[in-house]
Enzyme design. Structure first.
Site, PDB file in Angstrom:
ATOM      1  N   GLY A  28       6.051  -9.033  -1.848  1.00 37.10           N
ATOM      2  CA  GLY A  28       4.647  -8.682  -1.980  1.00 37.10           C
ATOM      3  C   GLY A  28       4.537  -7.189  -2.172  1.00 37.10           C
TER       4      GLY A  28
ATOM      5  N   HIS B  54      -0.160  -9.776   5.250  1.00 36.10           N
ATOM      6  CA  HIS B  54       0.455  -8.451   5.182  1.00 36.10           C
ATOM      7  C   HIS B  54      -0.166  -7.636   4.039  1.00 36.10           C
ATOM      8  CE1 HIS B  54       4.137  -5.798   5.680  1.00 36.10           C
ATOM      9  NE2 HIS B  54       3.709  -5.431   4.483  1.00 36.10           N
ATOM     10  N   GLU B  55      -0.349  -8.274   2.873  1.00 37.87           N
ATOM     11  CA  GLU B  55      -0.909  -7.547   1.726  1.00 37.87           C
ATOM     12  C   GLU B  55      -2.381  -7.234   1.923  1.00 37.87           C
ATOM     13  OE1 GLU B  55       1.251  -6.265  -0.095  1.00 37.87           O
ATOM     14  OE2 GLU B  55       2.829  -7.564   0.665  1.00 37.87           O
TER      15      GLU B  55
ATOM     16  N   GLN C 177       0.615   0.971  -2.134  1.00 39.12           N
ATOM     17  CA  GLN C 177       2.056   1.253  -2.028  1.00 39.12           C
ATOM     18  C   GLN C 177       2.631   1.898  -3.280  1.00 39.12           C
ATOM     19  OE1 GLN C 177       3.030  -2.933  -0.545  1.00 39.12           O
ATOM     20  NE2 GLN C 177       4.475  -1.677   0.591  1.00 39.12           N
TER      21      GLN C 177
ATOM     22  N   HIS D 139      -2.651  -4.277   3.969  1.00 42.74           N
ATOM     23  CA  HIS D 139      -2.423  -3.056   3.186  1.00 42.74           C
ATOM     24  C   HIS D 139      -3.714  -2.596   2.523  1.00 42.74           C
ATOM     25  CE1 HIS D 139       1.734  -1.809   3.218  1.00 42.74           C
ATOM     26  NE2 HIS D 139       2.186  -3.016   2.946  1.00 42.74           N
TER      27      HIS D 139
ATOM     28  N   CYS E 127       8.504  -4.025   5.548  1.00 42.99           N
ATOM     29  CA  CYS E 127       7.566  -3.509   4.552  1.00 42.99           C
ATOM     30  C   CYS E 127       8.322  -2.566   3.628  1.00 42.99           C
ATOM     31  CB  CYS E 127       6.431  -2.774   5.264  1.00 42.99           C
ATOM     32  SG  CYS E 127       5.218  -2.059   4.141  1.00 42.99           S
ATOM     33  N   LEU E 128       8.080  -2.692   2.322  1.00 39.12           N
ATOM     34  CA  LEU E 128       8.765  -1.823   1.358  1.00 39.12           C
ATOM     35  C   LEU E 128       8.439  -0.354   1.603  1.00 39.12           C
ATOM     36  CD1 LEU E 128       8.336  -3.864  -1.966  1.00 39.12           C
ATOM     37  CD2 LEU E 128      10.385  -3.665  -0.554  1.00 39.12           C
TER      38      LEU E 128
HETATM   39 ZN   LIG Z   1       4.027  -3.752   3.283  1.00 41.29          ZN
END
Ligand SMILES: [Zn+2]
Length: 195
Positions: free
Chosen positions: A71, A160-161, A76, A164, A118-119
């Site tokens: 995701g 999660h997204e 991000q 964000h 998380c990236l």
């Molecule tokens: Zn994330």
């Protein structure tokens, strides 16, 4: 969201729906890391649904696959916009690609405590309680409204997204102790120029 550490191969997407922009020409965005204020600020609603937005979504998929994520939210990649992409197959199934513009949770059910990453916070993971099932409503890259139900990892990715897009990171769901520990380690990495 969750980095897919188990997948060794993350093939680039081959389904190029936009003929003028083949997958080979996809822009790979660098991922913004924790500490950048954009990650903790709510995104602006997506209002303009045009070819540019469709291209952005495809570039986000490419960037997400390149980073081995399942995701990716617009903040991000430095864009404060309520846009995210999700593919829990990591690019293995083109039909699993989901573009979420202006997503909202309409129903949540059950609870699952699972490890999440998380990236934007590479190298750190933590157990986060999420609903087992969520139904969300959103618009696709063309602006068409839809509802989709996700279970387990997909439900987790949606939550999660959407977090964000509201400026919330998974760290905020951890215990204060665990959160502070991670923050301290990141601070140290930053001092060493490794973040
Ligand atoms: Zn994330």
């Amino acid at each position: 969201m969750p980095d897919k550490s188990t997948s060794s191969d993350a093939p680039a997407p081959t389904a190029a729906e936009t003929p003028q922009a083949p997958s080979a020409a996809r822009k790979i965005y660098p991922i913004v890391k924790y500490g950048d204020a954009i990650l903790e600020k709510p995104g602006a609603p997506v209002k303009k649904f045009d070819a540019e937005l469709e291209q952005l979504a495809e570039d986000m998929f490419a960037s997400m696959y390149a980073a081995q994520g399942v995701g990716l939210a617009a903040p991000q990649i430095g864009l404060s916009l309520r846009l995210a992409v999700v593919d829990v197959t990591g690019g293995k199934n083109p039909e699993a690609k989901i573009v979420l513009a202006n997503p909202e949770i309409v129903h949540a059910e059950g609870e699952v405590r699972e490890e999440e990453g998380c990236l934007s916070i590479p190298g750190f993971r933590g157990y986060v309680l999420r609903p087992q099932f969520v139904t969300i409503k959103a618009q696709n890259a063309k602006g068409e409204a839809f509802e989709i139900r996700g279970e387990n990892l997909l439900a987790r990715a949606f939550c999660h997204e959407i977090d964000h897009l509201n400026g919330i990171l998974f760290l905020q769901h951890l215990s204060m102790l665990k959160r502070d520990l991670i923050k301290r380690k990141i601070k140290k990495l930053r001092k060493q120029g490794e973040w």
